[in-house]
Design a protein around this motif. Structure first.
Motif, mmCIF file in Angstrom:
data_model
loop_
_atom_site.group_PDB
_atom_site.id
_atom_site.type_symbol
_atom_site.label_atom_id
_atom_site.label_comp_id
_atom_site.label_asym_id
_atom_site.label_seq_id
_atom_site.Cartn_x
_atom_site.Cartn_y
_atom_site.Cartn_z
ATOM 1 N N ASN A 1 0.826 -1.195 0.000
ATOM 2 C CA ASN A 1 0.000 0.000 0.000
ATOM 3 C C ASN A 1 0.871 1.260 0.000
ATOM 4 O OD1 ASN A 1 0.907 0.367 2.666
ATOM 5 N ND2 ASN A 1 -0.919 -0.585 3.547
ATOM 6 N N GLU A 2 0.235 2.412 0.096
ATOM 7 C CA GLU A 2 0.973 3.677 0.025
ATOM 8 C C GLU A 2 1.929 3.859 1.204
ATOM 9 O OE1 GLU A 2 -1.888 6.773 -0.303
ATOM 10 O OE2 GLU A 2 -2.505 6.219 -2.348
ATOM 11 N N GLN A 3 1.660 3.175 2.296
ATOM 12 C CA GLN A 3 2.550 3.248 3.453
ATOM 13 C C GLN A 3 3.680 2.218 3.387
ATOM 14 O OE1 GLN A 3 -0.999 3.205 3.882
ATOM 15 N NE2 GLN A 3 -0.756 5.443 3.750
ATOM 16 N N GLY A 4 3.743 1.458 2.291
ATOM 17 C CA GLY A 4 4.796 0.468 2.128
ATOM 18 C C GLY A 4 4.540 -0.835 2.837
ATOM 19 N N LYS A 5 3.321 -1.042 3.325
ATOM 20 C CA LYS A 5 2.969 -2.273 4.024
ATOM 21 C C LYS A 5 2.347 -3.278 3.053
ATOM 22 C CE LYS A 5 4.088 -0.683 8.110
ATOM 23 N NZ LYS A 5 5.250 -1.242 8.873
ATOM 24 N N SER A 6 2.650 -4.546 3.260
ATOM 25 C CA SER A 6 2.073 -5.592 2.430
ATOM 26 C C SER A 6 0.556 -5.575 2.562
ATOM 27 C CB SER A 6 2.617 -6.961 2.858
ATOM 28 O OG SER A 6 2.136 -7.991 2.022
ATOM 29 N N VAL A 7 -0.147 -5.718 1.445
ATOM 30 C CA VAL A 7 -1.614 -5.618 1.476
ATOM 31 C C VAL A 7 -2.253 -6.853 2.096
ATOM 32 C CG1 VAL A 7 -1.718 -4.041 -0.492
ATOM 33 C CG2 VAL A 7 -1.798 -6.514 -0.890
ATOM 34 N N TYR A 8 -1.493 -7.915 2.281
ATOM 35 C CA TYR A 8 -2.001 -9.086 3.002
ATOM 36 C C TYR A 8 -0.837 -9.827 3.643
ATOM 37 C CZ TYR A 8 -0.585 -11.812 -1.164
ATOM 38 O OH TYR A 8 0.127 -12.382 -2.192
ATOM 39 N N ASP A 9 -1.139 -10.763 4.522
ATOM 40 C CA ASP A 9 -0.115 -11.538 5.226
ATOM 41 C C ASP A 9 0.475 -12.547 4.250
ATOM 42 O OD1 ASP A 9 1.330 -13.375 6.791
ATOM 43 O OD2 ASP A 9 0.105 -12.954 8.556
ATOM 44 N N TYR A 10 1.620 -12.218 3.697
ATOM 45 C CA TYR A 10 2.194 -13.017 2.621
ATOM 46 C C TYR A 10 2.584 -14.420 3.091
ATOM 47 C CZ TYR A 10 4.490 -13.842 -1.818
ATOM 48 O OH TYR A 10 4.820 -14.348 -3.057
#
Length: 377
Positions: free
Chosen positions: A163-172
């Motif tokens: 996302n825009e905050q650099g966080k993965s959009v799901y638990d990879y």
């Protein structure tokens, strides 16, 4: 001409500046979700490759700029979602191994298609297998990492996986399995997940099968891929005297693909589909005749098994008449048959079997309605 195959691994982020510098010197091919990352960074590939067939691939591509897609040629398997090719400048389709319907399509017109034997597990596997099949001599893998330094850097940071905050959009890790270490391309070890490791091992098999036919460079800090030569970063390619400067990269279709593929015309394909629809419609009508009368729907389990035997005879006759239509109906017919045979001798058979046959009749009616609609269009 050298080819750069772009995957969406974390090494892609490091290579963005070099890709812009080398853009006119190579054929640039994006794979799967890497297309969005390249376009986000103002890089338009010459070709894009898709392997996934599901509707979510269409949804993902529809989110990209339509004008950009119309400047890119698509390379994909013949099973690609039918709405996807129209999004691109042109679509060049090929077959993968163990695909009987594709094989029969070509055989019906006395044509042949190049068959890709190592095109899975990921779209980058497909890309490498295709390019080796087409006799490219210099192939550079960028972002084809199959590994990462930490679980938070599993793909390129400017990709849609974050996302825009650099966080993965799901638990990879939860989605793809626990991480474990493998040898890294440059030094030491990196992390991977089961799916990536399977893809890496399959790519190594592909490279072993084509050993000596091409030089394949693994660029970046992902997992080591046996059979490739290691390059730390793309700028090293600039020192390669074998890399020519070309203003207009050769179009793959006219320079290579036409030499290897006997392409079917749209008329060939339409005729094949029309013939298949007519026979499928006839067969579905025959099945409906077996199951549509009230006495047969409400019949005892043993009577149902006798009707199933008649259905199987029709199916075996269809196999001789048209393998394609047989493949379309075989799975559903066998599953229904399995259910009825499994429950025919249980105490609740007289209740369960009529329910099964009614659902089967409704499914056949749905098939028949769809086939009628397809014939009208």
């Amino acid at each position: 001409m050298p080819v750069i195959v772009v995957g969406n691994g974390p090494s892609l982020e490091v290579a963005i500046a070099a890709l812009k510098t080398l853009r006119d010197q190579v054929i640039l091919i994006s794979c799967g979700t890497a297309l969005a990352t390249l376009l986000n960074n103002k890089i338009r590939p010459d070709y894009h490759i898709e392997l996934e067939k599901e509707a979510d691939t269409l949804t993902r591509l529809n989110k990209l700029p339509a004008a950009e897609l119309k400047c890119i040629s698509l390379l994909a398997t013949v099973e690609i979602h039918p709405a996807i090719p129209a999004l691109f400048k042109q679509a060049l389709l090929m077959a993968t191994t163990a695909n009987p319907i594709t094989d029969l399509l070509y055989k019906s017109h006395k044509r042949s298609a190049t068959i890709l034997d190592y095109s899975y597990y990921t779209v980058t596997n497909f890309a490498l297998d295709l390019l080796l099949q087409l006799n490219f001599q210099q192939i550079y893998l960028v972002g084809v990492d199959f590994g990462f330094a930490t679980i938070d850097t599993h793909h390129a940071s400017s990709s849609n996986y974050f996302n825009e905050q650099g966080k993965s959009v799901y638990d990879y890790e939860l989605q793809h399995g626990a991480t474990f270490e493998v040898q890294a391309n440059l030094n030491g070890a990196c992390l991977t997940v089961p799916a990536f490791n399977t893809a890496r091992l399959l790519m190594e098999q592909c490279l072993a099968a084509w050993a000596g036919n091409a030089i394949v460079y693994n660029v970046g800090h992902g997992a080591k891929i046996e059979g490739t030569k290691t390059l730390p970063c793309l700028p090293d390619i600039l020192n390669n005297s074998a890399l020519p400067a070309v203003k207009n990269p050769t179009v793959i279709k006219t320079s290579v693909i036409d030499k290897h593929f006997s392409l079917l015309t749209s008329e060939d394909t339409v005729n094949f589909i029309d013939d298949t629809l007519v026979l499928a419609n006839q067969f579905c009508r025959s099945l409906l005749a077996l199951w549509s009368t009230p006495t047969q729907i409400d019949c005892a389990p043993q009577q149902t098994l006798r009707i199933l035997a008649e259905q199987d005879q029709l199916l075996q006759a269809l196999k001789i008449q048209s393998r394609v239509v047989f493949e379309l109906f075989n799975g559903s017919c066998r599953y229904f048959s399995m259910l009825c045979h499994r429950y025919a001798k249980c105490s609740a058979a007289s209740t369960l079997i009529p329910g099964f046959t009614e659902h089967w009749r409704l499914l056949l009616q749905h098939y028949f309605t769809d086939l009628q609609q397809a014939l009208r269009t």
